[in-house]
Motif scaffolding. Structure first.
Motif, PDB file in Angstrom:
ATOM      1  N   UNK A  11      -5.369  -0.349   4.141  1.00 29.24           N
ATOM      2  CA  UNK A  11      -5.745   1.106   4.840  1.00 29.24           C
ATOM      3  C   UNK A  11      -4.570   1.458   5.779  1.00 29.24           C
ATOM      4  N   UNK A  12      -3.911   1.307   6.859  1.00 24.25           N
ATOM      5  CA  UNK A  12      -3.160   1.548   7.547  1.00 24.25           C
ATOM      6  C   UNK A  12      -1.738   1.768   7.162  1.00 24.25           C
ATOM      7  N   UNK A  13      -1.639   1.331   6.235  1.00 20.10           N
ATOM      8  CA  UNK A  13      -0.296   1.315   5.606  1.00 20.10           C
ATOM      9  C   UNK A  13       0.047   2.264   4.423  1.00 20.10           C
ATOM     10  N   UNK A  14      -1.316   2.074   3.568  1.00 20.00           N
ATOM     11  CA  UNK A  14      -1.846   3.116   2.556  1.00 20.00           C
ATOM     12  C   UNK A  14      -1.962   4.602   2.935  1.00 20.00           C
ATOM     13  N   UNK A  15      -2.725   4.935   3.756  1.00 17.83           N
ATOM     14  CA  UNK A  15      -2.781   6.064   4.882  1.00 17.83           C
ATOM     15  C   UNK A  15      -1.060   6.545   4.943  1.00 17.83           C
TER      16      UNK A  15
END
Length: 223
Positions: A14-18
């Motif tokens: 989720x962090x990388x995607x954000x």
């Protein structure tokens, strides 16, 4: 390298995607005309084109990947829902025009290019693990009026349902009111004007007609 890291520490997804999706997230925050849920998904060189409207929603499931896609929404309370998993969609236009329109696509979906268009409060449902080639055209309506001699419209939109594990080969057109049963293949350049009700079957032609039953397909080329 990044894929290996994410496989090892999936909580980072989720962090990388954000971070990856910051440009489109920022655009949505500035416009405030659509709710965007793309947690864990990746949108590369994608465009959102909104004309008026409120209550519109775009959901892309975790690990879903969209590249060079355009999402056009005109109207209110429309929903574009795309499953995650091994979903990869490229060079595709999603068109939702009217109110309460829905495009709902299952997990593990792939599409190489074309357009999916829904109008007039209509719905297009596509099951999981479908494989669509390039040049695909799916539309539940005509976007213009056809009238009888009394001046009454006769070409209202109709919903489309494509079940699980359906392969649309290159340059296939699927028109309004169509139902395609699971584990089917629609041959290259076919125009589907009538439903394909038999599972594990091949259809092809202009208009598409039944070819044979007792088949299935696999993404891998088996030697």
């Amino acid at each position: 390298m990044l894929k290996k890291i994410l496989k090892k520490w999936d909580w980072l997804l989720p962090v990388v995607s954000y971070i990856y999706n910051l440009p489109i997230i920022f655009w949505v925050l500035m416009n405030r005309r659509v709710a965007l849920n793309i947690k864990g998904a990746f949108l590369q060189h994608c465009q959102l084109k909104l004309r008026g409207g409120v209550g519109n929603v775009i959901n892309v499931g975790e690990k879903g990947r969209l590249r060079n896609c355009v999402i056009y929404i005109s109207g209110n309370n429309n929903v574009l829902r795309i499953g995650g998993g091994h979903t990869i969609i490229a060079n595709t236009t999603f068109w939702l025009q009217g109110d309460n329109c829905v495009i709902d696509i299952g997990d593990d979906f792939t599409m190489e290019g074309g357009g999916i268009s829904v109008t007039e409060n209509g719905k297009i449902f596509i099951g999981r693990d479908c494989m669509f080639s390039f040049g695909i055209d799916i539309r539940n309506g005509d976007s213009h009026s056809i009238l009888n001699q009394q001046g009454n419209r006769i070409n209202y939109a109709k919903d489309i349902v494509i079940k699980d594990h359906v392969w649309l080969c290159a340059n296939v057109t699927v028109l309004k009111g169509i139902y395609i049963e699971s584990h089917s293949i629609i041959g290259t350049r076919s125009v589907v004007t009538k439903s394909c009700p038999n599972s594990h079957s091949t259809y092809a032609g202009i208009p598409a007609c039944f070819i044979r039953s007792g088949i299935d397909w696999n993404r891998k080329l088996i030697y």
